[in-house]
Design a protein around this motif. Sequence first.
Motif, short mmCIF file in Angstrom:
data_model
loop_
_atom_site.label_atom_id
_atom_site.label_comp_id
_atom_site.label_asym_id
_atom_site.label_seq_id
_atom_site.Cartn_x
_atom_site.Cartn_y
_atom_site.Cartn_z
N ASN A 4 132.78 17.93 17.43
CA ASN A 4 132.17 16.74 17.94
C ASN A 4 133.36 15.95 19.05
OD1 ASN A 4 129.80 16.78 17.27
ND2 ASN A 4 130.44 15.69 15.27
N LYS A 58 124.92 12.91 8.96
CA LYS A 58 125.87 12.67 7.91
C LYS A 58 125.65 11.52 7.23
CE LYS A 58 129.29 15.81 9.61
NZ LYS A 58 130.56 16.06 10.10
N PHE A 61 126.89 11.53 3.54
CA PHE A 61 127.96 12.63 3.38
C PHE A 61 129.02 11.57 2.94
CE2 PHE A 61 131.17 15.59 4.79
CZ PHE A 61 130.92 16.48 3.95
N ALA A 62 129.87 12.29 1.86
CA ALA A 62 131.14 11.83 1.61
C ALA A 62 131.30 10.11 1.43
CB ALA A 62 132.19 12.10 2.77
N SER A 64 131.93 8.34 -1.15
CA SER A 64 132.93 7.69 -1.90
C SER A 64 134.14 7.37 -0.77
CB SER A 64 133.63 8.80 -2.85
OG SER A 64 134.06 9.84 -2.22
N VAL A 65 134.20 8.02 0.28
CA VAL A 65 135.30 7.69 1.33
C VAL A 65 134.66 6.81 2.41
CG1 VAL A 65 136.62 8.80 3.27
CG2 VAL A 65 136.53 10.01 1.21
N GLY A 162 139.24 19.46 8.17
CA GLY A 162 137.78 19.57 8.31
C GLY A 162 137.05 18.23 7.94
N ILE A 163 137.76 17.17 8.42
CA ILE A 163 136.97 16.25 8.65
C ILE A 163 136.78 15.57 9.95
CG2 ILE A 163 137.32 13.46 8.17
CD1 ILE A 163 139.41 14.31 5.89
N ASP A 164 135.49 15.35 10.15
CA ASP A 164 134.78 15.17 11.51
C ASP A 164 135.43 13.68 12.05
OD1 ASP A 164 133.53 14.49 13.64
OD2 ASP A 164 131.48 15.03 12.76
N HIS A 167 132.75 10.99 12.65
CA HIS A 167 132.24 10.59 11.24
C HIS A 167 133.15 9.57 10.70
CE1 HIS A 167 130.51 11.08 7.01
NE2 HIS A 167 129.84 10.60 7.62
N TYR A 168 134.56 9.95 10.61
CA TYR A 168 135.45 9.29 9.63
C TYR A 168 136.14 7.95 10.47
CZ TYR A 168 139.68 8.03 6.96
OH TYR A 168 140.66 7.53 6.28
N GLU B 82 130.73 23.37 12.16
CA GLU B 82 130.66 22.72 10.87
C GLU B 82 129.94 23.74 9.96
OE1 GLU B 82 129.54 18.58 10.88
OE2 GLU B 82 130.89 18.21 12.44
N LEU B 85 131.97 25.42 7.50
CA LEU B 85 133.26 24.53 6.91
C LEU B 85 133.70 25.08 5.75
CD1 LEU B 85 134.43 21.57 7.11
CD2 LEU B 85 132.56 20.79 5.53
N ARG B 88 136.43 27.39 6.90
CA ARG B 88 137.59 26.46 7.60
C ARG B 88 138.44 25.68 6.65
NH1 ARG B 88 136.24 22.41 12.43
NH2 ARG B 88 138.12 21.71 12.94
N LEU B 89 137.95 25.27 5.27
CA LEU B 89 138.76 24.97 4.26
C LEU B 89 139.49 25.75 3.71
CD1 LEU B 89 136.05 22.10 2.87
CD2 LEU B 89 137.87 21.87 4.38
N LEU B 112 142.43 12.13 0.25
CA LEU B 112 141.49 12.21 1.30
C LEU B 112 140.51 13.38 1.44
CD1 LEU B 112 140.06 10.41 3.33
CD2 LEU B 112 141.73 11.24 4.97
N ARG B 115 138.42 13.67 -1.57
CA ARG B 115 137.31 12.53 -1.77
C ARG B 115 136.36 13.10 -0.72
NH1 ARG B 115 141.23 8.11 -2.41
NH2 ARG B 115 141.11 7.61 -4.86
N TYR B 116 136.66 13.47 0.58
CA TYR B 116 135.80 13.91 1.65
C TYR B 116 134.83 15.02 1.25
CZ TYR B 116 134.07 13.53 6.24
OH TYR B 116 133.21 13.78 7.53
N GLN B 117 135.55 16.12 0.94
CA GLN B 117 135.03 17.31 1.06
C GLN B 117 134.48 17.69 -0.34
OE1 GLN B 117 134.62 18.73 4.08
NE2 GLN B 117 136.55 18.20 5.18
#
Lengths: 286, 262
Positions: A4, A58, A61-62, A64-65, A162-164, A167-168, B82, B85, B88-89, B112, B115-117
């Motif tokens: 993105n 999303k 999604f995620a 907890s974060v 792998g974190i957008d 989004h974050y 994505e 993903l 990618r991970l 992080l 938690r995120y993935q």
Amino acid sequence: MRGNLGKVFELANIQVFRHAATPKSYTDWLGRKLFLALLTVQGLGAFALITLGVIIKKFNFARSVMQPRIRHEINRSGVSLLPMFFFIALALGFLVVGQTVSALAKYGATDYLGSTMVIVIVRELGPLLTAMLVLARVGTANVIELGTARALGEVEALEALGIDPVHYLIVPRVIGMALGIFSLTIYLIIGALASGYLFAFLQDVALTPGDYFKQITEALNWLDFALLALKTMAFGFFIAIVTCYHGLAQPLRLEDVSRVAVRAVTQGVIVCVLIDAVFIVLYLVT
Amino acid sequence: MSENILNSTVIEMRDAAISTLRDSSLTVVENVNWSVASGEFWVVAGQQQSGKSDLLMTAAGLLLPSRGSCRVFGCETDSFSEAQLAERLRVGFVFAGGKLFSQLTVAENVALPLRYQKNLSEAEVSENVSALLEIMELTPFANSTSVNLAANWRQRAALARALILKPELLLLDQPLGGLGVRHRQWLLQFLEQLRVGHAWLGGQPLTIIASTDELRSWRHTQRRFAVLDEKVFSVIGVWNEVASSASTAVKELLAEPTAAIM
């Protein structure tokens, strides 16, 4: 850069035009300014759509974060600004509402009090003043934080994990600012109307609190509530979009951050005035 | 691990042109033809500004090649969106200097990605992070922010963050840059443990690619070497071939740091 944010960075090609040599004629200069304005509108529009898409796609999604991050942003754009807004509400009440009430009472025009208060405070001054203050307090911080994060390579680090980044980094700010401006506007309106009456009361205006608030409630209709919610959310959404866009879609240099913050605030003010103009049309046609 | 998996190709670049992060129209390395097999340890050496970081970012799928193709785990990186993903991970990346998130503590930085993935409970996240911090001797710094951390430990924390998701391919950009002697030795030994199979990764061998601007520290018979010089990517081979190379670029990269001063 992928994903993105890559789309946003492509839009940052606008910099090529910004740093080009100064045009020799006024028409060329005007043309360039117009072209830059159109590119900025295109960039902001695309960024807004991308962010909206990410919010929807999303949403859950995620958690907890994202939930602590959203709570933090609501606190930053709302709760922590409450003392300042309490002061502003008192000032607005004393300076504007109180004077208006006493002036209307002096000329025996207290029948118009309700509609005057609704137009001035509920529809216009409350939302716009809140948006400007949040833009100044939190919007500038957004540009500086994101600009610094980008300059330090934290955005690439997010992508590598792998974190957008949209989004974050962006989604919590957008949600926080939209809810923050909405809530603060409500508090500002209530505070200004209450303190305004207090000021009028101190001036011995012959108006009972019951009459004062009855007139205001009679002048309000369901559309005022619906449009107020829409307008304040729109202010919050677009202020966050403008400030985050300028924070992220810029060259990776720390020295650019302060200059970009000034540009983001200017564009934020313009966007708020444009949104306000759209809502004036809506109020007039409904 | 089966023989089949060990010999499978992890990265495959064909006629790839590498552009920079700052300017996608600027090509820094031309026509890269490179295959990395599973379990290999590659060292990519080059002088400053030779395009090592951009090559590694392209190999990780973080940058697109401006020409040619780059496949990671058989997946073309231009479709590395994505939807892929999970692929990618499988790739871990450690940036030069670490690039830790400045507002988070070391433990939060490492936690992080998890938690995120992954949909794990807080107790599971905490258990994983504590175990990895212990392995990497980072436990005393768990609650320090990166600003308060020395460069040696920052780099190590960044490695922990890249390893928390248990990747199959690890790319490290200048991992020895700015490290003290003790930390350099620790890192080289730790990377060797990862290559042969560390308990953290369940004993699975890890494919590793590291970039450097000096070759001597990386001397090892099990490592493969490549050099970047004047926009050209050349595979040199194993250490013996590096030591006997007549290439000026290789000789410069082999020179003792003090030799230039003398």
